[in-house]
Motif scaffolding. Structure first.
Motif, PDB file in Angstrom:
ATOM      1  N   SER A  38       0.869  -1.170   0.000  1.00  0.00           N
ATOM      2  CA  SER A  38       0.000   0.000   0.000  1.00  0.00           C
ATOM      3  C   SER A  38       0.906   1.220   0.000  1.00  0.00           C
ATOM      4  CB  SER A  38      -0.881   0.004   1.255  1.00  0.00           C
ATOM      5  OG  SER A  38      -1.611   1.205   1.317  1.00  0.00           O
ATOM      6  N   ILE A  39       0.808   2.047  -1.044  1.00  0.00           N
ATOM      7  CA  ILE A  39       1.645   3.241  -1.126  1.00  0.00           C
ATOM      8  C   ILE A  39       0.768   4.468  -1.338  1.00  0.00           C
ATOM      9  CG2 ILE A  39       3.708   2.019  -1.912  1.00  0.00           C
ATOM     10  CD1 ILE A  39       3.050   2.832  -4.739  1.00  0.00           C
ATOM     11  N   THR A  40       1.309   5.610  -0.981  1.00  0.00           N
ATOM     12  CA  THR A  40       0.557   6.855  -1.065  1.00  0.00           C
ATOM     13  C   THR A  40       1.250   7.799  -2.038  1.00  0.00           C
ATOM     14  OG1 THR A  40      -0.094   6.569   1.239  1.00  0.00           O
ATOM     15  CG2 THR A  40      -0.382   8.754   0.288  1.00  0.00           C
ATOM     16  N   PHE A  41       0.452   8.450  -2.878  1.00  0.00           N
ATOM     17  CA  PHE A  41       0.958   9.423  -3.833  1.00  0.00           C
ATOM     18  C   PHE A  41       0.246  10.748  -3.618  1.00  0.00           C
ATOM     19  CE2 PHE A  41       1.568   5.370  -6.069  1.00  0.00           C
ATOM     20  CZ  PHE A  41       2.912   5.473  -6.389  1.00  0.00           C
ATOM     21  N   THR A  42       0.896  11.818  -4.039  1.00  0.00           N
ATOM     22  CA  THR A  42       0.211  13.109  -4.055  1.00  0.00           C
ATOM     23  C   THR A  42      -0.808  13.073  -5.194  1.00  0.00           C
ATOM     24  OG1 THR A  42       1.751  14.119  -5.617  1.00  0.00           O
ATOM     25  CG2 THR A  42       2.303  14.312  -3.267  1.00  0.00           C
TER      26      THR A  42
END
Length: 80
Positions: free
Chosen positions: A7-11
């Motif tokens: 699970s990764i987060t991006f702008t």
């Protein structure tokens, strides 16, 4: 090959960029794009490691008895 879910987060800007690349047809989905980036990063780091090893090898080999002009001639003749 076994896979691992992350699970990764991006702008929002990064997410828009990823979606654009997928919409253009460059990649079939977000995961494919991210995996491509990781593969390119791995390849680039491998090249860097090989370059560092070659530099270390060159430094450890000592000074060449050849003059620069001799080295250039050997390179031009395909000897080096």
């Amino acid at each position: 090959m076994q896979t691992t879910r992350k699970s990764i987060t991006f702008t929002e800007q990064q997410d828009s960029w990823i979606k654009l690349r997928v919409e253009k047809g460059d990649f079939t989905n977000d995961s494919e794009y991210i995996r491509d980036l990781v593969r390119k990063d791995q390849a680039e780091n491998m090249k860097l490691l090989e370059l560092k090893q070659a530099i270390d090898e060159g430094l450890q080999s000592g000074r060449s008895p050849l003059k620069i002009s001799d080295i250039i001639k050997k390179v031009d003749n395909g000897e080096l």
